[in-house]
Design a protein around this motif. Structure first.
Motif, PDB file in Angstrom:
ATOM      1  N   GLN A  92       0.836  -1.202   0.000  1.00 46.82           N
ATOM      2  CA  GLN A  92       0.000   0.000   0.000  1.00 46.82           C
ATOM      3  C   GLN A  92       0.871   1.252   0.000  1.00 46.82           C
ATOM      4  O   GLN A  92       0.656   2.168  -0.798  1.00 46.82           O
ATOM      5  N   LEU A  93       1.861   1.303   0.877  1.00 46.59           N
ATOM      6  CA  LEU A  93       2.727   2.486   0.955  1.00 46.59           C
ATOM      7  C   LEU A  93       3.579   2.649  -0.305  1.00 46.59           C
ATOM      8  O   LEU A  93       3.762   3.774  -0.783  1.00 46.59           O
ATOM      9  N   ARG A  94       4.106   1.557  -0.844  1.00 46.37           N
ATOM     10  CA  ARG A  94       4.887   1.647  -2.083  1.00 46.37           C
ATOM     11  C   ARG A  94       4.047   2.255  -3.199  1.00 46.37           C
ATOM     12  O   ARG A  94       4.519   3.070  -3.989  1.00 46.37           O
ATOM     13  N   GLU A  95       2.789   1.857  -3.260  1.00 49.15           N
ATOM     14  CA  GLU A  95       1.876   2.366  -4.286  1.00 49.15           C
ATOM     15  C   GLU A  95       1.549   3.853  -4.065  1.00 49.15           C
ATOM     16  O   GLU A  95       1.325   4.594  -5.010  1.00 49.15           O
ATOM     17  N   MET A  96       1.554   4.284  -2.818  1.00 49.70           N
ATOM     18  CA  MET A  96       1.161   5.660  -2.481  1.00 49.70           C
ATOM     19  C   MET A  96       2.288   6.673  -2.656  1.00 49.70           C
ATOM     20  O   MET A  96       2.026   7.862  -2.823  1.00 49.70           O
ATOM     21  N   ARG A 129       5.914  11.491   0.601  1.00 49.70           N
ATOM     22  CA  ARG A 129       7.262  11.766   0.101  1.00 49.70           C
ATOM     23  C   ARG A 129       7.758  10.579  -0.725  1.00 49.70           C
ATOM     24  O   ARG A 129       7.214   9.499  -0.649  1.00 49.70           O
ATOM     25  N   LYS A 130       8.844  10.809  -1.428  1.00 46.00           N
ATOM     26  CA  LYS A 130       9.547   9.688  -2.064  1.00 46.00           C
ATOM     27  C   LYS A 130      10.217   8.906  -0.933  1.00 46.00           C
ATOM     28  O   LYS A 130      10.981   9.470  -0.149  1.00 46.00           O
ATOM     29  N   LEU A 131       9.902   7.636  -0.827  1.00 44.52           N
ATOM     30  CA  LEU A 131      10.435   6.801   0.243  1.00 44.52           C
ATOM     31  C   LEU A 131      11.054   5.546  -0.351  1.00 44.52           C
ATOM     32  O   LEU A 131      10.511   4.964  -1.294  1.00 44.52           O
ATOM     33  N   SER A 132      12.166   5.124   0.237  1.00 46.06           N
ATOM     34  CA  SER A 132      12.784   3.869  -0.205  1.00 46.06           C
ATOM     35  C   SER A 132      12.058   2.699   0.453  1.00 46.06           C
ATOM     36  O   SER A 132      11.334   2.867   1.443  1.00 46.06           O
ATOM     37  N   SER A 133      12.278   1.511  -0.074  1.00 47.45           N
ATOM     38  CA  SER A 133      11.695   0.307   0.537  1.00 47.45           C
ATOM     39  C   SER A 133      12.181   0.138   1.965  1.00 47.45           C
ATOM     40  O   SER A 133      11.427  -0.293   2.839  1.00 47.45           O
ATOM     41  N   HIS A 137       9.751  -0.097   5.241  1.00 51.80           N
ATOM     42  CA  HIS A 137       9.798  -1.223   6.174  1.00 51.80           C
ATOM     43  C   HIS A 137      10.178  -0.783   7.582  1.00 51.80           C
ATOM     44  O   HIS A 137       9.618  -1.299   8.564  1.00 51.80           O
ATOM     45  N   ALA A 138      11.096   0.171   7.699  1.00 55.14           N
ATOM     46  CA  ALA A 138      11.468   0.677   9.025  1.00 55.14           C
ATOM     47  C   ALA A 138      10.256   1.318   9.703  1.00 55.14           C
ATOM     48  O   ALA A 138       9.998   1.096  10.893  1.00 55.14           O
ATOM     49  N   TYR A 139       9.502   2.093   8.927  1.00 54.79           N
ATOM     50  CA  TYR A 139       8.306   2.727   9.490  1.00 54.79           C
ATOM     51  C   TYR A 139       7.289   1.673   9.919  1.00 54.79           C
ATOM     52  O   TYR A 139       6.755   1.711  11.032  1.00 54.79           O
ATOM     53  N   LEU A 161       6.132  10.638   6.871  1.00 56.26           N
ATOM     54  CA  LEU A 161       5.970  10.121   5.513  1.00 56.26           C
ATOM     55  C   LEU A 161       5.389  11.166   4.564  1.00 56.26           C
ATOM     56  O   LEU A 161       5.411  10.998   3.348  1.00 56.26           O
ATOM     57  N   MET A 162       4.867  12.253   5.150  1.00 54.64           N
ATOM     58  CA  MET A 162       4.088  13.203   4.370  1.00 54.64           C
ATOM     59  C   MET A 162       4.926  14.288   3.697  1.00 54.64           C
ATOM     60  O   MET A 162       5.859  14.816   4.279  1.00 54.64           O
ATOM     61  N   GLU A 163       4.541  14.607   2.473  1.00 53.64           N
ATOM     62  CA  GLU A 163       5.065  15.765   1.766  1.00 53.64           C
ATOM     63  C   GLU A 163       4.077  16.920   1.877  1.00 53.64           C
ATOM     64  O   GLU A 163       4.461  18.068   2.059  1.00 53.64           O
ATOM     65  N   ARG A 164       2.774  16.576   1.783  1.00 52.37           N
ATOM     66  CA  ARG A 164       1.740  17.606   1.867  1.00 52.37           C
ATOM     67  C   ARG A 164       0.438  16.978   2.360  1.00 52.37           C
ATOM     68  O   ARG A 164       0.150  15.818   2.076  1.00 52.37           O
ATOM     69  N   MET A 165      -0.352  17.780   3.092  1.00 50.06           N
ATOM     70  CA  MET A 165      -1.665  17.344   3.574  1.00 50.06           C
ATOM     71  C   MET A 165      -2.642  18.485   3.338  1.00 50.06           C
ATOM     72  O   MET A 165      -2.304  19.643   3.548  1.00 50.06           O
ATOM     73  N   GLU A 166      -3.868  18.140   2.916  1.00 50.00           N
ATOM     74  CA  GLU A 166      -4.865  19.169   2.644  1.00 50.00           C
ATOM     75  C   GLU A 166      -6.245  18.708   3.090  1.00 50.00           C
ATOM     76  O   GLU A 166      -6.653  17.589   2.801  1.00 50.00           O
TER      77      GLU A 166
END
Length: 194
Positions: A92-96, A129-133, A137-139, A161-166
């Motif tokens: 889910q997170l990889r897709e997001m 944000r752009k996040l590595s695998s 996994h750490a999160y 994990l967030m870049e922007r929230m609205e």
């Protein structure tokens, strides 16, 4: 004061409703939620929230019963719920990552005594944000948000994990839009601030 019942097993909704400082009971809804990809997310969460609230009417015939449900839709319009486990949450997170997703949270208050109900929904959008695998996994290992739509806890480390929230009401993202909740309770005579 009317008896208020939160029809939920969510610890996050419980914590949010506690913020209002009103007395309430908690009971698991007698309704099993199902995600239907053929239904628009805003209609789906309203339907699920209303059915959760009404499901406890026989058990609490004089109560105001509050139901809520949340899903999120990806940019393609596909509806997602809770991941349930680590592999699903990681996917889910990889897709997001790097995309904006909209969370839909339905709220319903049902007056079991009169049969009157109020149901609505609110939205909140997040861009990850752009996040590595490795970061994902750490999160996930640290917070284990497997019971959260979107696979993160915004009230915890998920904010990293967030870049922007609205949105208009951040509690919508956590699972219970408190601004609408206060308005709905007032409609039925339950005032948060006397």
């Amino acid at each position: 004061m009317r008896t208020v019942v939160l029809a939920s097993t969510s610890p996050y909704r419980l914590q949010l409703l506690r913020q209002l400082g009103i007395p309430f009971h908690v009971a698991p809804p007698l309704y099993e939620e199902q995600i239907d990809q053929q239904v628009a997310p805003e209609l789906l969460v309203k339907h699920l929230a209303a059915h959760k609230a009404k499901s406890l009417a026989e058990k609490y015939p004089d109560a105001l019963i509050l139901g809520s449900d949340q899903v999120f839709a990806d940019p393609r319009g596909f509806i997602h719920g809770k991941p349930g486990g680590l592999p699903q949450a990681a996917a889910q997170l990889r897709e997001m990552v790097g995309k904006t997703h909209t969370f839909y949270t339905g709220i319903s208050i049902y007056d079991a005594a009169s049969g009157e109900g109020l149901t609505d929904y609110d939205t909140y959008s997040v861009t990850l944000r752009k996040l590595s695998s490795e970061q994902i996994h750490a999160y996930l290992e640290r917070e284990q948000p497997f019971d959260c739509a979107g696979s993160f806890k915004i009230e915890g480390l998920g904010i990293s994990l967030m870049e922007r929230m609205e949105g208009d009401d951040y509690t919508t993202l956590i699972g219970l839009p408190l601004i609408k909740t206060v308005d709905f309770l007032a409609h039925f005579g339950v005032r948060v601030l006397v």
